[in-house]
Design a protein around this motif. Structure first.
Motif, PDB file in Angstrom:
ATOM      1  N   LEU A 204      13.608-110.315  11.724  1.00 47.77           N
ATOM      2  CA  LEU A 204      13.702-109.839  13.102  1.00 47.77           C
ATOM      3  C   LEU A 204      13.648-110.994  14.094  1.00 47.77           C
ATOM      4  N   ILE A 205      12.713-111.921  13.896  1.00 43.61           N
ATOM      5  CA  ILE A 205      12.582-113.049  14.818  1.00 43.61           C
ATOM      6  C   ILE A 205      13.799-113.964  14.734  1.00 43.61           C
ATOM      7  N   ASP A 206      14.310-114.170  13.526  1.00 46.92           N
ATOM      8  CA  ASP A 206      15.495-115.013  13.383  1.00 46.92           C
ATOM      9  C   ASP A 206      16.718-114.369  14.036  1.00 46.92           C
ATOM     10  N   VAL A 207      16.837-113.055  13.923  1.00 49.36           N
ATOM     11  CA  VAL A 207      17.931-112.350  14.606  1.00 49.36           C
ATOM     12  C   VAL A 207      17.802-112.524  16.115  1.00 49.36           C
ATOM     13  N   LEU A 208      16.572-112.362  16.638  1.00 45.69           N
ATOM     14  CA  LEU A 208      16.326-112.577  18.063  1.00 45.69           C
ATOM     15  C   LEU A 208      16.757-113.975  18.489  1.00 45.69           C
ATOM     16  N   GLY A 209      16.303-114.981  17.748  1.00 45.21           N
ATOM     17  CA  GLY A 209      16.557-116.365  18.130  1.00 45.21           C
ATOM     18  C   GLY A 209      18.009-116.780  18.007  1.00 45.21           C
ATOM     19  N   TYR A 210      18.635-116.442  16.880  1.00 46.91           N
ATOM     20  CA  TYR A 210      20.020-116.882  16.684  1.00 46.91           C
ATOM     21  C   TYR A 210      20.991-116.123  17.581  1.00 46.91           C
ATOM     22  N   SER A 211      20.708-114.857  17.877  1.00 45.21           N
ATOM     23  CA  SER A 211      21.578-114.145  18.820  1.00 45.21           C
ATOM     24  C   SER A 211      21.469-114.777  20.206  1.00 45.21           C
ATOM     25  N   LEU A 212      20.273-115.215  20.583  1.00 47.74           N
ATOM     26  CA  LEU A 212      20.089-115.882  21.874  1.00 47.74           C
ATOM     27  C   LEU A 212      20.827-117.216  21.897  1.00 47.74           C
ATOM     28  N   ILE A 213      20.780-117.957  20.803  1.00 50.70           N
ATOM     29  CA  ILE A 213      21.474-119.250  20.735  1.00 50.70           C
ATOM     30  C   ILE A 213      22.989-119.051  20.802  1.00 50.70           C
ATOM     31  N   ILE A 214      23.484-118.011  20.145  1.00 50.58           N
ATOM     32  CA  ILE A 214      24.918-117.723  20.221  1.00 50.58           C
ATOM     33  C   ILE A 214      25.310-117.397  21.654  1.00 50.58           C
ATOM     34  N   ILE A 215      24.490-116.611  22.338  1.00 56.72           N
ATOM     35  CA  ILE A 215      24.760-116.300  23.756  1.00 56.72           C
ATOM     36  C   ILE A 215      24.757-117.582  24.586  1.00 56.72           C
ATOM     37  N   ARG A 216      23.811-118.468  24.294  1.00 52.17           N
ATOM     38  CA  ARG A 216      23.760-119.758  25.000  1.00 52.17           C
ATOM     39  C   ARG A 216      25.081-120.507  24.858  1.00 52.17           C
ATOM     40  N   ASP A 217      25.604-120.550  23.620  1.00 49.88           N
ATOM     41  CA  ASP A 217      26.822-121.319  23.378  1.00 49.88           C
ATOM     42  C   ASP A 217      28.063-120.613  23.923  1.00 49.88           C
ATOM     43  N   ILE A 218      28.060-119.284  23.906  1.00 51.15           N
ATOM     44  CA  ILE A 218      29.173-118.555  24.536  1.00 51.15           C
ATOM     45  C   ILE A 218      29.203-118.863  26.029  1.00 51.15           C
ATOM     46  N   CYS A 219      28.011-118.880  26.639  1.00 56.18           N
ATOM     47  CA  CYS A 219      27.939-119.197  28.074  1.00 56.18           C
ATOM     48  C   CYS A 219      28.332-120.651  28.329  1.00 56.18           C
ATOM     49  N   ALA A 220      28.019-121.541  27.392  1.00 55.54           N
ATOM     50  CA  ALA A 220      28.431-122.937  27.538  1.00 55.54           C
ATOM     51  C   ALA A 220      29.946-123.048  27.465  1.00 55.54           C
ATOM     52  N   GLN A 221      30.560-122.286  26.557  1.00 57.56           N
ATOM     53  CA  GLN A 221      32.018-122.272  26.480  1.00 57.56           C
ATOM     54  C   GLN A 221      32.600-121.679  27.752  1.00 57.56           C
ATOM     55  N   GLY A 222      31.968-120.620  28.252  1.00 59.35           N
ATOM     56  CA  GLY A 222      32.401-120.029  29.510  1.00 59.35           C
ATOM     57  C   GLY A 222      32.262-120.995  30.649  1.00 59.35           C
ATOM     58  N   SER A 223      31.197-121.835  30.612  1.00 56.25           N
ATOM     59  CA  SER A 223      31.005-122.849  31.642  1.00 56.25           C
ATOM     60  C   SER A 223      32.142-123.847  31.628  1.00 56.25           C
ATOM     61  N   SER A 224      32.561-124.222  30.426  1.00 55.84           N
ATOM     62  CA  SER A 224      33.676-125.156  30.303  1.00 55.84           C
ATOM     63  C   SER A 224      34.944-124.556  30.886  1.00 55.84           C
ATOM     64  N   LEU A 225      35.172-123.280  30.601  1.00 60.81           N
ATOM     65  CA  LEU A 225      36.364-122.615  31.134  1.00 60.81           C
ATOM     66  C   LEU A 225      36.290-122.488  32.653  1.00 60.81           C
ATOM     67  N   ALA A 226      35.086-122.213  33.155  1.00 62.99           N
ATOM     68  CA  ALA A 226      34.924-122.048  34.600  1.00 62.99           C
ATOM     69  C   ALA A 226      35.218-123.343  35.334  1.00 62.99           C
ATOM     70  N   ALA A 227      34.937-124.468  34.702  1.00 61.39           N
ATOM     71  CA  ALA A 227      35.175-125.761  35.327  1.00 61.39           C
ATOM     72  C   ALA A 227      36.662-126.078  35.402  1.00 61.39           C
ATOM     73  N   GLU A 228      37.453-125.443  34.520  1.00 59.94           N
ATOM     74  CA  GLU A 228      38.877-125.749  34.453  1.00 59.94           C
ATOM     75  C   GLU A 228      39.737-124.714  35.170  1.00 59.94           C
ATOM     76  N   SER A 229      39.138-123.602  35.535  1.00 62.85           N
ATOM     77  CA  SER A 229      39.928-122.520  36.107  1.00 62.85           C
ATOM     78  C   SER A 229      39.224-121.906  37.307  1.00 62.85           C
ATOM     79  N   GLU A 230      40.016-121.444  38.225  1.00 60.07           N
ATOM     80  CA  GLU A 230      39.454-120.757  39.381  1.00 60.07           C
ATOM     81  C   GLU A 230      39.357-119.252  39.132  1.00 60.07           C
TER      82      GLU A 230
END
Length: 492
Positions: free
Chosen positions: A307-333
């Motif tokens: 349960l704790i590992d699911v909590l943590g790794y799902s949060l880390i995946i969300i972090r990286d999805i948002c990081a990818q989204g951040s990269s896209l936001a920097a390149e697009s309006e």
């Protein structure tokens, strides 16, 4: 050896070429000698010219029903070496019904230690043969998929899981018809069993990881596959409810861990599909409702607790999805197309800020507080981090969401989150690198946002917050002489 040859009907026309090629007088010695010879390119080429492989296949077919472990294992290891990059032998193996012979062995053998060694050797032969090309891959696939692949996948041993993963990846990679069959229910069941095996015993090679990357991220079958790893309803009540065993399985935790590794390694290559992203968010939200926030985690991820590992790794995946989204936001309006805004509209920001408020203060802040100050803090029980790094990961997600997104920066301020996040720019015993992520988050909150800068400057002047890290962001507080209002000034 004479008794063995008599018992299993090994004919002289099979035995003698092996003895002659190895310059030995016994079958076991011949096989061991030929295994050594076939380890080199020159040795394989010489044995190929002597047409040794058909003799070995005839020997294997003679040994199938006797299942005499030692000569059968040696024969398979010799076949493995002979088929390593030698096209003539790979073709000869198919022509002489080698796939069918190995199928009979795997289907009929017991899965004890000696049987596992034989199955592993048989898989290594098939792996080398499948590297020869399309016709060889189809020959292996048509005989072993799905029934025998599934039998092997259910063996909870790394020795069989690794070569099985290689065969399935090699056969399906670039073969649309075979990959489509793999993504059907019968195929995903095989991969699910392999994932369960790897979650228990680990894996030594990256073939399974490559399969999971293709299935879950590139082709977007994550939702269906994750659900296949769910707890069995029939055995749900036998789980330990206090440990969350009835909510998530170790296989699901392993899958999220592996997917998080893949995403982190290939962040700029993989295009995230919305179904995957939103399902991971749903998983995280579910985990936050059932995890025990009263027990302090003693280690980082993985904790060994599903349960704790699911909590943590799902949060880390969300972090990286948002990081990818951040990269896209920097390149697009086209900010409205950014998946981060979809996350926020689904309540991600509210959830993270709520969790952060409910957590006890970072250790460095608690240590500096006076007893009178602590009374208000301790009047209600605060949550603790279920694993080391949970607070840091929350801050990292918020920081990534705020990057170059004024709308989200404003929303954080409107939700009284700025002061809360400034409190994270400190050291914390339970959260390595919290200070660094806190500074990153503060920078993203303030960058290009006059309202947030004004708020922080006012808090600094009032003594409400003391953030020496502002200087590291290239900022300092000054008082505007005309308005007598505090403001942040860029000094970088």
């Amino acid at each position: 050896d004479a008794a063995l040859c008599q018992d299993v009907c090994i004919t002289e026309d099979v035995l003698q070429p092996l003895l002659k090629a190895s310059s030995t007088s016994s079958l076991n010695d011949a096989l061991q000698n030929l295994i050594e010879i076939s380890k080199t390119d020159a040795g394989r080429s010489d044995l190929t010219s002597k047409e040794i492989l058909p003799m070995v296949l005839q020997l294997v077919q003679s040994l199938i029903h006797s299942f005499t472990p030692q000569p059968l294992l040696l024969s398979l290891r010799l076949l493995r070496n002979l088929c390593a990059g030698e096209v003539v032998n790979q073709d000869s193996f198919i022509e002489h019904n080698g796939v069918e012979a190995l199928l009979a062995i795997v289907d009929g053998i017991e899965c004890d230690d000696s049987g596992i060694a034989i199955i592993r050797a048989a898989l290594q032969v098939l792996a080398n043969v499948s590297l020869a090309g399309k016709s060889h891959q189809h020959a292996v696939w048509n005989q072993f998929f799905p029934k025998t692949f599934l039998k092997i996948a259910r063996i909870r041993r790394r020795e069989t899981c690794d070569p099985l993963s290689m065969i399935i990846y090699t056969c399906s990679d670039g073969r649309i018809e075979l990959f489509n069959r793999l993504c059907e229910s019968s195929g995903l069941t095989i991969i699910a069993e392999m994932t369960r095996t790897a979650s228990e015993v680990g894996y030594g090679e990256d073939w399974l990881k490559l399969l999971l990357s293709r299935i879950c991220l590139e082709e977007c079958h994550f939702v269906e596959f994750f659900n296949m790893l769910s707890p069995d309803p029939a055995t749900e009540n036998s789980g330990n409810a206090e440990k969350g065993d009835i909510h998530f399985t170790s296989g699901q935790a392993f899958l999220l861990c592996t997917v998080s590794e893949i995403l982190n390694e290939r962040l700029k290559e993989i295009q995230i599909c919305s179904d995957f992203a939103f399902h991971v968010l749903d998983i995280f939200e579910t985990a936050t409702k059932v995890v025990d926030f009263d027990t302090r985690g003693q280690s980082g991820l993985p904790t060994g607790h599903a349960l704790i590992d699911v909590l943590g790794y799902s949060l880390i995946i969300i972090r990286d999805i948002c990081a990818q989204g951040s990269s896209l936001a920097a390149e697009s309006e086209q900010g409205s197309e950014d998946i981060v805004f979809s996350f926020v509209s689904r309540g991600l920001l509210d959830l993270l800020l709520s969790l952060l408020r409910q957590l006890e203060l970072p250790s460095s802040i608690r240590k500096t507080m006076k007893p009178d100050d602590m009374q208000g803090v301790t009047s209600e029980r605060r949550k603790v981090c279920p694993y080391k790094g949970f607070r840091r990961d929350i801050v990292a997600v918020i920081g990534n969401c705020a990057y170059m997104r004024k709308q989200i920066q404003d929303e954080i301020r409107q939700k009284d989150g700025v002061f809360l996040l400034l409190q994270q720019c400190v050291l914390d015993e339970d959260n390595p690198f919290l200070r660094e992520w806190g500074i990153w988050c503060a920078r993203n909150l303030l960058n290009g946002n006059q309202e947030n800068q004004q708020l922080v400057a006012s808090l600094e002047m009032q003594g409400t917050v003391d953030v020496p890290e502002l200087a590291q962001l290239g900022l300092r507080v000054e008082v505007d002489p005309s308005t007598r209002r505090a403001k942040l000034v860029n000094i970088s």
